[in-house]
Scaffold this motif. Structure first.
Motif, PDB file in Angstrom:
ATOM      1  N   LEU A  64       0.852  -1.184   0.000  1.00  0.00           N
ATOM      2  CA  LEU A  64       0.000   0.000   0.000  1.00  0.00           C
ATOM      3  C   LEU A  64       0.890   1.237   0.000  1.00  0.00           C
ATOM      4  O   LEU A  64       2.017   1.187   0.514  1.00  0.00           O
ATOM      5  CB  LEU A  64      -0.873   0.038   1.271  1.00  0.00           C
ATOM      6  CG  LEU A  64      -1.824  -1.134   1.459  1.00  0.00           C
ATOM      7  CD1 LEU A  64      -2.256  -1.238   2.920  1.00  0.00           C
ATOM      8  CD2 LEU A  64      -3.056  -0.966   0.592  1.00  0.00           C
ATOM      9  N   LEU A  65       0.405   2.354  -0.548  1.00  0.00           N
ATOM     10  CA  LEU A  65       1.062   3.634  -0.338  1.00  0.00           C
ATOM     11  C   LEU A  65       0.589   4.177   1.006  1.00  0.00           C
ATOM     12  O   LEU A  65      -0.615   4.190   1.289  1.00  0.00           O
ATOM     13  CB  LEU A  65       0.696   4.623  -1.438  1.00  0.00           C
ATOM     14  CG  LEU A  65       1.076   4.271  -2.879  1.00  0.00           C
ATOM     15  CD1 LEU A  65       0.695   5.421  -3.806  1.00  0.00           C
ATOM     16  CD2 LEU A  65       2.550   3.959  -3.003  1.00  0.00           C
ATOM     17  N   ASN A  66       1.531   4.623   1.846  1.00  0.00           N
ATOM     18  CA  ASN A  66       1.092   5.144   3.135  1.00  0.00           C
ATOM     19  C   ASN A  66       0.568   6.575   2.987  1.00  0.00           C
ATOM     20  O   ASN A  66       0.903   7.284   2.034  1.00  0.00           O
ATOM     21  CB  ASN A  66       2.217   5.043   4.175  1.00  0.00           C
ATOM     22  CG  ASN A  66       3.250   6.139   4.045  1.00  0.00           C
ATOM     23  OD1 ASN A  66       2.987   7.289   4.364  1.00  0.00           O
ATOM     24  ND2 ASN A  66       4.443   5.770   3.575  1.00  0.00           N
ATOM     25  N   VAL A  67      -0.258   6.988   3.924  1.00  0.00           N
ATOM     26  CA  VAL A  67      -0.950   8.273   3.810  1.00  0.00           C
ATOM     27  C   VAL A  67      -0.233   9.392   4.571  1.00  0.00           C
ATOM     28  O   VAL A  67      -0.822  10.468   4.774  1.00  0.00           O
ATOM     29  CB  VAL A  67      -2.411   8.152   4.302  1.00  0.00           C
ATOM     30  CG1 VAL A  67      -3.188   7.192   3.422  1.00  0.00           C
ATOM     31  CG2 VAL A  67      -2.467   7.703   5.768  1.00  0.00           C
ATOM     32  N   ILE A  75      -0.918  12.288  -3.857  1.00  0.00           N
ATOM     33  CA  ILE A  75      -1.410  10.929  -4.111  1.00  0.00           C
ATOM     34  C   ILE A  75      -2.441  10.946  -5.228  1.00  0.00           C
ATOM     35  O   ILE A  75      -2.451  10.075  -6.111  1.00  0.00           O
ATOM     36  CB  ILE A  75      -2.002  10.317  -2.821  1.00  0.00           C
ATOM     37  CG1 ILE A  75      -0.898  10.074  -1.783  1.00  0.00           C
ATOM     38  CG2 ILE A  75      -2.700   8.990  -3.135  1.00  0.00           C
ATOM     39  CD1 ILE A  75      -1.418   9.640  -0.415  1.00  0.00           C
ATOM     40  N   LEU A  94      -4.243   2.246  -0.377  1.00  0.00           N
ATOM     41  CA  LEU A  94      -3.748   3.210   0.598  1.00  0.00           C
ATOM     42  C   LEU A  94      -3.879   2.643   2.008  1.00  0.00           C
ATOM     43  O   LEU A  94      -4.773   1.839   2.287  1.00  0.00           O
ATOM     44  CB  LEU A  94      -4.540   4.518   0.527  1.00  0.00           C
ATOM     45  CG  LEU A  94      -4.528   5.284  -0.792  1.00  0.00           C
ATOM     46  CD1 LEU A  94      -5.465   6.481  -0.695  1.00  0.00           C
ATOM     47  CD2 LEU A  94      -3.121   5.734  -1.139  1.00  0.00           C
ATOM     48  N   THR A 117      -6.481   8.408   7.163  1.00  0.00           N
ATOM     49  CA  THR A 117      -6.786   7.548   6.020  1.00  0.00           C
ATOM     50  C   THR A 117      -8.115   7.940   5.388  1.00  0.00           C
ATOM     51  O   THR A 117      -8.232   8.056   4.168  1.00  0.00           O
ATOM     52  CB  THR A 117      -6.824   6.074   6.463  1.00  0.00           C
ATOM     53  OG1 THR A 117      -5.549   5.707   7.017  1.00  0.00           O
ATOM     54  CG2 THR A 117      -7.144   5.162   5.290  1.00  0.00           C
ATOM     55  N   THR A 120      -7.764  11.256   3.557  1.00  0.00           N
ATOM     56  CA  THR A 120      -6.969  11.089   2.337  1.00  0.00           C
ATOM     57  C   THR A 120      -7.795  10.462   1.231  1.00  0.00           C
ATOM     58  O   THR A 120      -7.761  10.908   0.072  1.00  0.00           O
ATOM     59  CB  THR A 120      -5.724  10.234   2.629  1.00  0.00           C
ATOM     60  OG1 THR A 120      -4.903  10.899   3.593  1.00  0.00           O
ATOM     61  CG2 THR A 120      -4.916   9.985   1.363  1.00  0.00           C
ATOM     62  N   ILE A 158     -10.218   2.842  -5.159  1.00  0.00           N
ATOM     63  CA  ILE A 158      -9.309   3.027  -4.039  1.00  0.00           C
ATOM     64  C   ILE A 158      -9.596   1.968  -2.983  1.00  0.00           C
ATOM     65  O   ILE A 158     -10.703   1.900  -2.437  1.00  0.00           O
ATOM     66  CB  ILE A 158      -9.440   4.424  -3.423  1.00  0.00           C
ATOM     67  CG1 ILE A 158      -9.166   5.497  -4.475  1.00  0.00           C
ATOM     68  CG2 ILE A 158      -8.499   4.580  -2.231  1.00  0.00           C
ATOM     69  CD1 ILE A 158      -9.390   6.915  -3.980  1.00  0.00           C
TER      70      ILE A 158
END
Length: 332
Positions: A64-67, A75, A94, A117, A120, A158
């Motif tokens: 995952l891409l961190n927030v 993002i 995410l 999260t 975002t 997402i």
């Protein structure tokens, strides 16, 4: 029917071209999607862009891409660009990660991970819509940002990562899917209840959401090597990735083992930590053994009601030959 995806390995890969080659091989085997994490090696965005340019049909995704290390606007821009490069094949994953990564690696305070999260996800969706972003949240207050290129059509779904009840409920309420890692069948049933509750709270269409379960897999003629690689991998997650996986395993009924592995690993007793993963627990969390065993056992995870895709992942210490063999054995 449960799809089969590939969770591309990042540990000890010699080059981006290696990842591209594995992605092309997975596409040739008929896997549905390629997921790439972002940890301490190459960044996921550059690698996914390279893979997207050298494949044609297989989906790509971040897991995952961190927030914390990128702003929501960045993002959103990144997702729009990746969707363009991938010609519509992107799913954006995410998640908050944990304090060891966010504070230790990125120097940011690991505060209010669930709220961050949620906000975002909200902001990224607004960015991807192409509208001007006006947002007044608890964490983010934004005004005036808008893509100066055509917004992606379709916008990428997402997904949110989560291990605990509240984070999984959040995924159901605000995201288009949930990414689950290191769960037993019973553990998945519990958290799927949280996901479905979130779906109801958010008045979402459960049929349009997607639950992906990542399962460590190693299918080799050398059975003992396959199982030892998988056992080492599970021990690393429980002992070496902060407290989240330890706590998640404890919630699944393995509190004593989770505590033992965590304590031994963090006391430098790595071999005994690995040995604490017994046969029953290994089989509850992973698919490891001979090709015949693995072909039979993968069906047990596919049969979990509510799981839409299995993400075939590989042990951290697996070599290229181990990865390729496993990929071939478990091809859809």
């Amino acid at each position: 029917m449960t799809d089969r995806d590939i969770y591309l390995p990042v540990a000890a890969q010699p080059s981006v071209e290696t990842l591209v080659g594995l992605g092309q091989l997975a596409e040739a085997h008929g896997y549905e999607r390629l997921w790439l994490p972002e940890t301490w090696g190459r960044d996921a965005v550059t690698a996914l862009s390279s893979i997207a340019r050298e494949t044609t049909d297989v989906g790509i995704g971040s897991s995952l891409l961190n927030v914390y290390s990128r702003s929501p606007a960045v993002i959103g821009q990144t997702a729009a660009t990746l969707q363009e490069v991938a010609d519509g094949r992107l799913r954006l994953g995410l998640g908050p990660s944990g304090p060891r990564v966010i504070e230790g690696w990125h120097g940011a305070a690991f505060e209010r991970p669930l709220r961050r999260t949620r906000e975002t996800i909200d902001i990224v969706k607004r960015v991807l819509s192409g509208d001007t972003v006006e947002y007044d949240g608890d964490i983010f207050q934004l005004s005036g940002f808008r893509l100066r290129c055509e917004p992606p059509s379709p916008a990428p779904p997402i997904d949110a990562g989560g291990l605990g009840p509240k984070s999984v409920e959040l995924a159901g309420r605000f995201a288009d899917g949930w990414h689950a890692i290191l769960f037993t069948a019973d553990g998945m049933a519990d958290r799927l209840g949280d996901f479905d509750r979130g779906t109801e709270l958010g008045d979402r269409d459960r049929g349009s959401q997607r639950v992906t379960l990542s399962v460590p897999c190693c299918a080799l003629e050398d059975r003992e090597r396959a199982r030892e690689l998988a056992r080492q991998h599970v021990a690393f997650y429980i002992g070496g990735m902060g407290t989240y996986y330890r706590d998640a395993l404890a919630r699944q009924g393995y509190e004593a083992t989770a505590s033992e592995v965590f304590e031994r690993w963090n006391n430098g007793e790595r071999e005994t930590a690995v040995a604490a993963i017994d046969e029953e627990l290994l089989d509850a969390l992973a698919v490891a053994g001979t090709p015949e065993e693995c072909r039979d056992r993968i069906g047990e995870f596919e049969a979990i009601d509510g799981v839409d895709a299995l993400n075939i992942s590989f042990p951290r210490a697996a070599e290229r030959a181990d990865i390729e063999a496993t990929m071939a054995v478990l091809a859809p």
